[in-house]
Write an enzyme that holds these catalytic residues in place. Sequence first.
Site, PDB file in Angstrom:
ATOM      1  N   SER A 239       0.870  -1.146  -0.043  1.00  9.93           N
ATOM      2  CA  SER A 239       0.099  -0.084  -0.094  1.00  9.93           C
ATOM      3  C   SER A 239       0.827   1.245   0.077  1.00  9.93           C
ATOM      4  O   SER A 239       1.818   1.495   0.665  1.00  9.93           O
ATOM      5  CB  SER A 239      -0.772   0.011   1.090  1.00  9.93           C
ATOM      6  N   MET A 240       0.655   2.246  -0.919  1.00 11.99           N
ATOM      7  CA  MET A 240       1.392   3.347  -1.175  1.00 11.99           C
ATOM      8  C   MET A 240       0.629   4.727  -0.940  1.00 11.99           C
ATOM      9  O   MET A 240       0.562   5.744  -1.688  1.00 11.99           O
ATOM     10  CB  MET A 240       2.130   3.537  -2.276  1.00 11.99           C
ATOM     11  N   GLY A 241      -0.436   4.627  -0.284  1.00  9.34           N
ATOM     12  CA  GLY A 241      -1.325   5.838   0.331  1.00  9.34           C
ATOM     13  C   GLY A 241      -1.861   6.515  -1.094  1.00  9.34           C
ATOM     14  O   GLY A 241      -2.683   5.603  -1.780  1.00  9.34           O
ATOM     15  N   GLY A 244      -1.714   4.617  -4.874  1.00  8.13           N
ATOM     16  CA  GLY A 244      -2.210   3.399  -4.828  1.00  8.13           C
ATOM     17  C   GLY A 244      -1.686   2.425  -4.194  1.00  8.13           C
ATOM     18  O   GLY A 244      -1.024   2.364  -3.207  1.00  8.13           O
ATOM     19  N   GLY A 270      -6.017   0.968   5.557  1.00 12.35           N
ATOM     20  CA  GLY A 270      -5.183  -0.223   5.066  1.00 12.35           C
ATOM     21  C   GLY A 270      -5.675  -1.484   5.667  1.00 12.35           C
ATOM     22  O   GLY A 270      -5.422  -2.507   4.996  1.00 12.35           O
ATOM     23  N   ASP A 271      -6.378  -1.487   6.963  1.00 13.07           N
ATOM     24  CA  ASP A 271      -6.991  -2.631   7.243  1.00 13.07           C
ATOM     25  C   ASP A 271      -8.357  -3.015   6.350  1.00 13.07           C
ATOM     26  O   ASP A 271      -8.442  -4.171   6.139  1.00 13.07           O
ATOM     27  CB  ASP A 271      -7.475  -2.483   8.689  1.00 13.07           C
TER      28      ASP A 271
END
Length: 328
Positions: A239-241, A244, A270-271
């Site tokens: 995950s890269m905020g 994407g 993220g969860d």
Amino acid sequence: MKPHSNFLDKPPRVLAVALNPALDHTLELDHLRVGEVNRALRMQIDVGGKGINVASCLADFGVHSAVTGQIGLANAAQFEALFNAKGIDNHCVYLGGLTRINTKLVDLSSGTTTDINMPGPSLTPDAIKALLEQLRTTISQLVSAGSWVVTSGSLPPDWPANTYAGLIHHVHSLGGHVLLDASGAAMAAGLGAGPDIIKPNLAELSELIGRSLSGTDSVVAAARELLARPNAPGMVIVSMGGEGALFVNRQQALLAHAIPTELISSVGAGDAMVAGIVAAQIEGLALSECACLATAFSAAKLTRLGPHMPSPETVRALAQMVHLSSIG
């Protein structure tokens, strides 16, 4: 330690391990002024912690889930209310005292959230060992071939770094699958146990690889390094905020671009993505479809405070909006 259980005739599709849950105390501010008096616009207290967030998002999507781990007896009622409202099976061990309380400061002017997280309960080595044995027993009772277990979040103080690794081996011995979402030593040790899927963020992947990463190609290369290791996972999702998320297996690497959406809070996004990944595995989706559904889960969570999702129909509609790019 007081064990709690509500075993039902129908076993859960997903078991979330919540070793360090929390109550999230969220304060909304028009603008966070460090070192000054701030007046909050709104306050909300939600049941949280990564494992519980995952189970809650899955329940909102219609996936039967359960939670095991530990919660404090003194403020257990709020956790029980969430579990009862969403039909989440509660198999937590109740400890004396309070579950930790985390504070989230939401700056509406910048759209950023500042987290102040407490460490969690301190237990003696013997108490930790006894709790781990109870967790293993619960897992043995709930997990069978094809089940999914999510091991995520920080470990409480003094828990051994190989805690998740031991649980992963145990789940695999029962024929179950594991998604690991952790950081630091717990993630490094867990990776060596061969989880089926891992979901680090960019900083966590950099720590695993031992170098800084910049650019999509370098992130994909790092993910492929992990896939080439002994006992490697089958999939690495990074995950890269706002940039994407990358979904990488041994055949493909896909960048799922973030969906523009109203931002209420980034806490738990993220969860939610983890929940979407597991939901996609249960549905038997291909990597591209998994990337779209998981990204939709994350985007949907941005529009809600607390561990809650909009309707499954809304989430699936968002999945249709996800744009994918093939890397390499």
